[in-house]
Design an enzyme around this catalytic site. Structure first.
Site, PDB file in Angstrom:
ATOM      1  N   ARG A  97       0.851  -1.189   0.000  1.00  0.00           N
ATOM      2  CA  ARG A  97       0.000   0.000   0.000  1.00  0.00           C
ATOM      3  C   ARG A  97       0.888   1.241   0.000  1.00  0.00           C
ATOM      4  NH1 ARG A  97      -4.577   1.288   4.656  1.00  0.00           N
ATOM      5  NH2 ARG A  97      -5.383   3.214   3.770  1.00  0.00           N
TER       6      ARG A  97
ATOM      7  N   ASP B  13      -4.987   4.111  13.895  1.00  0.00           N
ATOM      8  CA  ASP B  13      -4.056   4.559  12.858  1.00  0.00           C
ATOM      9  C   ASP B  13      -4.547   5.892  12.313  1.00  0.00           C
ATOM     10  OD1 ASP B  13      -6.236   3.899  11.287  1.00  0.00           O
ATOM     11  OD2 ASP B  13      -5.276   2.197  10.303  1.00  0.00           O
TER      12      ASP B  13
END
Length: 597
Positions: free
Chosen positions: A171, A458
């Site tokens: 990613r 996150d």
């Protein structure tokens, strides 16, 4: 000279031998030349992407966001077409491990050996892109692609590339991020192109020969034109690196309100390189505020109490992702279950964790999803089993079972129909503040995610938290009914701070969210963090205050930044962009790093 590349920071071999090794291994002459050509080729397209994003944001700010799906692309949505066939390695998408920071060697190793179908090797939401982390992360990825996991003896290569092993899904950073240490043609390069370029140059052809990639997650796309740009980048890269055409595959995370209105169109643009779509719940929720939060009529509900996949607008979003994908022969995956055993759970609590996870992911499976993500490795097998029991016998997914059953029944109104609850609890406000402060503190210390109250947090959860606080201050969102009476202060020696907070701010809690109240709560969170790290200072009123300002702790800095972030005149689109603009990564450059080979 038509184009040129410059690297601005060189890790010292004597001061940081690990980063120096990663630098010399990753940023080879060939890798830098490939990156130069890649960035130069698509420089105009990337600049146009940024202009389009600015125009799109202006339209939302002026109340001209989409209220219907575009008539200009109606034929794309109504026509019968399918993405190119998936490689065997991507047919079973039941479980990916999410938020795997590639600079954390032990975390990457354990994830790759977990038995999950895939690992989201995350340079974005779960990652702090300090230069050291970036370099070590890319070296770990290159080694892992060759079966050499962090912690293996030098020269040892495991047979981890057969048809049933875990695949890496890298990613890259999203388009809003830059790599400040590399410049091409006098401009700092985008983090997206740097991460993609380093990955495919070092490992793309190798993974293609093994039929194991290169596979990616693409974060925070906003439109079909951005998907089309990635498709051109993939095609150019395949030609440049002699990778067979249409080998690169990417799963797009639907993480923004604009993207929700162009799912078919994005799959169409990426049809030769698509690995489906994924639900990015909290980034998606945050985009409602960052796009429309200035409008008093569009107060987003308290995310800790009123936002879940059971609410109509989120359920419609998931349904649209799944049905759109299956109509086009693409896998659709649900979001990440954030619960985690932090080592303190009893046997009973562990059972409750597994039960909650299975229940949530069975909800995804019943909705038609082909898989989801977890962070806690102990949840891999239970989630695999939860999906498998809802699949047709012998099928690795639900593509045939749920083909297009309700793709056209989700309307624009369904997607925009947010809950009407507009109050907030004091506990919820403080939770959002703590998530933000801890997340920013983590960035200052080189970490991109953290465990808090049994959940992984996150940039996605920090995103919705800080956006919600900003909107609640902007519009003076009222509190719920005052909390029940609590004992006098003298009896609070062992009470949770949230209870003490109710007592301390009872008058304010009966009214609304204000900037002074938020700043006071931020100070309390900072004091707690400083006390936990062993440097509290007792105030004259008997309360705990932060460390003296002569030597600011990372918690102090984080508190100051969050206080600024949630009171800006306009709500930033991304928390990571804000932190990057504050030179957070540079300020934390000399602090200890958690990156490990």
């Amino acid at each position: 000279m038509d184009s040129w590349i410059e690297v601005l920071e060189f890790p010292s071999a004597s001061r940081d031998p690990q980063a120096h090794k990663a630098y010399t291994t990753v940023l080879t002459e060939g890798a830098l030349d490939f990156l130069r050509r890649l960035v130069s080729t698509f420089e105009d397209d990337v600049n146009q992407l940024y202009r389009d994003r600015a125009n799109r944001h202006t339209a939302y700010q002026e109340g001209r966001g989409p209220s219907e799906f575009s008539a200009a692309t109606a034929q794309t949505r109504s026509s019968d077409w399918r993405i190119a066939p998936l490689p065997a390695a991507l047919l079973d998408r039941r479980v990916d491990i999410g938020d795997v920071d590639p600079s954390n060697g032990p975390l990457l190793r354990n994830a790759m050996l977990s038995g999950a179908q895939g690992v989201q090797v995350d340079f974005d939401d779960g990652f702090c892109p300090s230069w050291r982390n970036v370099l070590i992360g890319h070296l770990n990825v290159a080694n892992a692609a060759r079966g050499q996991l962090p912690g293996d003896q030098e020269g040892h290569t495991r047979a981890a590339t057969d048809g049933t092993s875990t695949v890496m899904m890298v990613r890259p950073r999203a388009w809003n991020m830059i790599e400040a240490n590399v410049m091409v043609n006098g401009r700092r390069v985008s983090g997206a192109l740097f991460d993609f370029g380093m990955f495919v140059f070092s490992s793309g052809r190798h993974l293609a020969e093994l039929s194991r990639g290169p596979f990616l997650y693409l974060s925070k796309l906003e439109s079909a034109s951005e998907a089309a740009l990635w498709d051109r980048i993939f095609t150019w890269t395949e030609e440049a690196l002699d990778i067979p055409a249409n080998t690169i595959k990417a799963c797009v995370l639907i993480e923004s309100l604009p993207a929700a209105f162009e799912m078919d169109e994005m799959l169409w643009e990426l049809r030769n390189h698509s690995a489906g779509l994924n639900c990015g719940m909290w980034d998606y929720a945050a985009s409602f505020i960052t796009r429309m939060g200035h409008d008093r009529r569009k107060i987003f509900p308290d995310r800790n109490r009123y936002v879940s996949m059971d609410r109509h607008f989120m359920r419609s979003y998931r349904r649209k992702v799944i049905a759109t994908c299956h109509r086009r022969g693409a896998p659709a995956t649900g979001g990440m279950f954030a619960g985690v055993d932090d080592g303190s759970l009893t046997t009973h609590d562990k059972q409750l964790l597994v039960s909650a996870c299975v229940s949530a992911k069975e909800g995804d499976a019943l909705a038609g999803a082909d898989g989801a993500l977890v962070y806690d490795l102990s949840l891999v097998q239970p989630v695999q089993d939860a999906f498998a029991k809802h699949f047709a016998k012998g099928c690795p997914n639900q593509l045939s079972s749920y083909a297009a059953r309700d793709a056209d029944t989700v309307t624009a109104h369904d997607l925009l129909q947010i809950p009407t609850e507009s109050d907030v609890s004091l506990d919820s406000l403080r939770t959002n503040i703590e998530v933000c402060v801890r997340y920013v503190k983590g960035w200052l210390e080189g970490r991109g995610h953290l465990i808090m109250n049994g959940k992984v947090e996150d940039s996605a959860t920090a995103e919705i938290s800080r956006a919600q606080i900003w909107q609640q201050i902007r519009h003076g969102v009222p509190f719920e009914s005052p909390p029940a009476a609590v004992p006098d202060a003298d009896s609070h020696s062992r009470a949770p701070l949230s209870v003490v907070t109710h007592k301390r701010h009872k008058a304010a809690a009966a009214d609304r969210v204000t900037a002074p109240l938020v700043r006071e709560l931020i100070r309390e969170v900072v004091c707690d963090l400083n006390a936990a790290e062993g440097h509290p200072q007792e105030g004259g009123d008997g309360t705990t205050t932060s460390t003296p300002s002569t030597i600011s702790s990372s918690a102090d800095e984080a508190g100051d930044l969050v206080a600024d972030l949630v009171t800006l005149r306009e709500c930033p689109l991304f928390i990571t962009t804000y932190l990057e603009e504050q030179r957070i990564l540079r300020r934390g450059a000399d602090r200890p790093s958690h990156a490990k080979l």
